[in-house]
Design an enzyme around this catalytic site. Structure first.
Site, PDB file in Angstrom:
ATOM      1  N   ASP A   1      29.730  30.165   7.688  1.00  0.00           N
ATOM      2  CA  ASP A   1      29.824  31.548   7.244  1.00  0.00           C
ATOM      3  C   ASP A   1      30.838  31.652   6.116  1.00  0.00           C
ATOM      4  OD1 ASP A   1      29.839  34.556   7.440  1.00  0.00           O
ATOM      5  OD2 ASP A   1      28.773  34.141   9.290  1.00  0.00           O
TER       6      ASP A   1
ATOM      7  N   HIS B   1      32.916  38.919   6.801  1.00  0.00           N
ATOM      8  CA  HIS B   1      31.658  38.595   7.479  1.00  0.00           C
ATOM      9  C   HIS B   1      31.831  37.456   8.488  1.00  0.00           C
ATOM     10  CE1 HIS B   1      27.476  36.972   7.726  1.00  0.00           C
ATOM     11  NE2 HIS B   1      27.117  38.225   7.513  1.00  0.00           N
TER      12      HIS B   1
ATOM     13  N   SER C   1      22.553  39.216  10.583  1.00  0.00           N
ATOM     14  CA  SER C   1      23.799  38.446  10.663  1.00  0.00           C
ATOM     15  C   SER C   1      24.605  38.807  11.904  1.00  0.00           C
ATOM     16  CB  SER C   1      24.672  38.704   9.433  1.00  0.00           C
ATOM     17  OG  SER C   1      24.215  37.979   8.324  1.00  0.00           O
TER      18      SER C   1
END
Length: 761
Positions: A161, A218, A538
């Protein structure tokens, strides 16, 4: 990806330059090169060589170069002229878990390499994009189900990620012992603890001078959803208040940063991360990265990486993608990886704009700002809120009304343009009206019809004004419903494998965030938060990754296919009668149910040889597959080599077939289940019709109709035959049923899907 669009993640279709491939994949006998070199070796290609040679060849020699690396240099030098050398061109050698290298090549050099013995495929490094308090409760997985498990601390989850923010309370190592003794990972340019036990970062194939610190948020969000510690009194500006936790709070995290602000996620780096994560000793890989559509397996870094992970007993859980407008856009479709769709939970965030004429319009947003009262409404030329269109206009203190950007626009419709222009608020037409966005100024998203209603008022008066309230939290009794942005099937690479596999919460999920980024990613948004609310597949992916880690903590000896089966066959059905948008091509087997997956009763197992047989049926040949497996005994039977490539014979926990609309068909699915319940358990058959979106007489026959076991781990086989007339538009296109094996303790549910959807429909 530019910081202003970070909060949108994959909700807007990402830009991805790819070649067009046949849906059946690449044939080994004609290895194909895709992409365009720039003539001077400037294009980065991945040269995939398949199986890794003996481990003895991967250790370094006296000058630090291993035998595998020497072989890579020697291979590349054969296609280079005297003016260039392999040492100048190779960016990275993959030598820990798989065999290959990334290098800068011209198109001609790449083509010559693709024709050499020992090369499986040559393909360009593409750029992809990174695609919770209430969600675990909604899944029936409350905190009491998540007590510290004896083996939980032995579970290691690898996160590919944007990195991690280690100072989040979700990643505290208070009370943790040292990492498992089998761990072989390292911490590069990063201080680990006993929770985050590994951290690496890759950029353009290199690890030099790059940090795994999360500058986006994220990666921290996904990591805490998987394995965040239990943290009380968490909220985002007072919204979504509660206890934040991951599925396995006691598990360890290994971070592999492959996605960068403004640079996306490059294939060369993703494959390097897979190569390291597998060798480091992770148990599960979480991959919240995707594209607008799938590509064939051996020109896909994630399919290659996850294949080698599967060979080492590591399950990869991946996002299904966020291009949900039309069918066939589900990405990450390899049958050895779990593809996860996004669905809603029983909580919504709504906001209201009250027009000057008293009309109230309810939209969506996560608006923490005070009420904006009686501000003037302004509609820019053409409705475009791109910065260039707003330059020179008088928008200070006004509420700007924004239409969706044009198809060729690279600027997001996320409020950043109006914020830069000094606007006080924003109203945005959203392609995903079921999603609440965090915006950098007071605002909300509305549908096109609602926007037309606002414009009708604007055009009716010389002084249009409105008030934007603060967000309210409401219930959502219809949940779970698959999110509008979630990429649907069918699977364009292997039509006989249902993808996505499963659905999990991916709408309005709260989890950890990085203090190096604002909650919107907008550089003009000065807010800093420890927890943020965002949406996307996600967010769904780490829910499934965490559930897989939970199952793995109980069943260390289970194969990735067994864990996938446990998650798929225990999922909760999601079909909504009369709604043709809610079929298995959107959500797979249904909503994730982690607590049930620990004890599924029966599982569908599959080994490397099973996947080889499927690839043979799809058109790959024995020469190519022998390179992948490293076995000279790899063969493709004549019947398999001439198969349809449907994948229907693979021992998969779901069954799918694409048939010709309006015509008679008969398809059979041979399946074998392994008993992981009681030694003498018996199962009866129940056939359930989830819904028929088409007229026609379709029959499902299962033989035998009863399974009687005499031992644990015993395998029994059966065959499912589906026949009838294929559904045809306009009446419909999908027939969805389920084969359920049940007894007093278990229900093992396998969806059966017959569809006549045209590709891209």
């Amino acid at each position: 990806m530019p910081r202003p669009i970070r909060t949108l993640l994959l909700l807007l279709p990402v830009l991805l330059v790819i070649a067009t491939f046949a849906a059946s994949g690449l044939s080994a006998s004609e290895t194909t090169v895709v992409g365009n070199g720039d003539g001077d070796g400037g294009q980065v290609y991945i040269v995939y060589l398949g199986h890794l040679p003996s481990p003895d060849l991967t250790s370094g020699s006296e000058d630090g170069i291993s035998a595998v690396e020497f072989a890579h240099h020697d291979l590349l030098n054969q296609v280079l002229d005297d003016s260039s050398s392999a040492s100048d061109r190779i960016l990275r050698s993959y030598k820990r878990s798989l065999n290959g290298f990334a290098a800068r090549l011209t198109e001609q050099e790449a083509h010559e390499l693709s024709r050499m013995d020992g090369v499986v495929s040559v393909f360009p490094s593409r750029t992809y994009e990174p695609l919770t308090t209430r969600s675990w409760d909604f899944l029936g997985f409350p905190q009491t189900s998540m007590a510290e498990l004896p083996l939980e601390g032995e579970i290691i989850v690898g996160m590919l990620d944007t990195g991690i923010w280690p100072d989040s309370p979700s990643f505290s190592d208070d009370g943790f012992g040292p990492p498992p003794s089998r761990w072989k990972g390292v911490c590069q340019n990063f201080t680990c603890n006993n929770k985050i036990i590994g951290a690496r970062a890759y950029r353009n194939g290199s690890t030099d001078g790059v940090s795994p610190l999360d500058e986006e948020g994220h990666g921290s969000h996904t990591a805490s959803t998987v394995a965040g510690r239990v943290v009380g009194n968490v909220s985002f500006g007072g919204f979504a208040a509660g206890v934040a936790r991951g599925a396995v709070p006691g598990a360890r995290l290994a971070v592999y940063k492959v996605c960068w602000n403004g640079g996306g996620c490059a294939s060369v780096d993703m494959l390097a991360a897979f190569d390291d994560a597998i060798a480091d000793g992770v148990d599960v890989i979480s991959f919240s990265i995707g594209s607008t559509e799938p590509v064939p397996y051996f020109v896909s870094a994630q399919a290659i990486g996850s294949f080698h992970a599967m060979r080492r007993g590591v399950l990869t859980s991946a996002a299904a993608g966020n291009s949900g407008l039309t069918g066939g856009h589900v990405c990450n479709v390899a049958p050895w990886m779990l593809s996860v769709a996004a669905s809603s939970i029983d909580r919504r965030f709504v906001d209201r704009i009250v027009l000057g004429n008293g009309e109230t319009i309810v939209g969506a947003s996560i608006n923490t700002f005070p009420t904006l009262t009686n501000a003037t409404l302004a509609f820019p030329a053409g409705g475009s809120c791109e910065p260039d269109n707003l330059t020179g206009g008088s928008y200070k203190g006004k509420i700007v009304l924004c239409l969706p950007p044009k198809n060729n626009s690279s600027h997001p419709n996320d409020g950043s343009g109006p914020l830069s222009a000094g606007a006080a608020g924003v109203v945005i037409v959203s392609r995903a009206p079921d999603i609440a966005f965090v915006l950098p100024l007071p605002g909300l998203t509305v549908t096109h019809d609602q926007f037309d209603q606002i414009m009708a008022y604007v055009n009716s008066t010389s002084n249009p004004v409105a008030t934007i309230d603060r967000t309210e939290t409401t219930g959502n009794s219809q949940a779970p419903v698959v999110a509008s942005f979630s990429s649907p099937g069918p699977n364009l690479i292997t039509p006989g494998i249902l993808k996505p596999d499963i659905s999990a919460p991916g709408v309005d999920i709260i989890a950890s965030w990085s203090m190096l980024s604002s909650p919107t990613g907008n550089p003009n948004d000065n807010r800093k938060v420890l927890y943020n609310i965002i949406s996307g597949t996600s967010m769904a992916c780490p829910h499934a990754s965490g559930a897989a880690a939970y199952v793995k903590s109980f069943h260390r000896d289970w194969s990735p296919a067994m864990i996938m089966s446990a998650l798929i066959t225990t999922a909760t059905p999601m079909h909504t009668p009369g709604n043709s948008n809610t079929n298995a091509l959107k959500y797979g087997a249904g909503q994730l149910s982690p607590a049930k997956a620990n004890d599924p009763g029966l599982v569908y197992d599959a080994s490397e040889s099973d996947y080889m047989t499927m690839l043979c049926a799809q058109g790959y040949n024995a020469t190519q597959l022998a390179l992948v497996t490293g076995s000279n005994t790899t063969t493709c039977a004549a019947t398999a080599a001439g198969g349809s490539g449907s994948g229907g014979d693979l021992n998969y926990p779901t069954m799918a077939a694409r048939v010709e609309p309006g015509k008679n068909f008969t398809v059979s699915f041979p399946r074998t289940v392994t008993n992981v319940g009681g030694a003498t358990d018996a199962y009866d058959l129940k056939k359930v019709v989830d819904g028929v979106e088409a007229a026609g007489d379709i029959a499902v026959d299962v033989s035998p109709s009863r399974l009687e076991f005499s031992d644990r781990n015993q395998k029994l086989s059966f065959t499912v035959t589906v026949s009838g007339v294929a559904p045809a538009p306009p009446e419909g296109h999908v027939y969805s049923a389920a084969v359920v094996w049940y007894n007093s303790e278990h229900e093992v549910r396998s969806p059966v899907v017959v569809y006549s959807v045209e590709e891209g429909a």
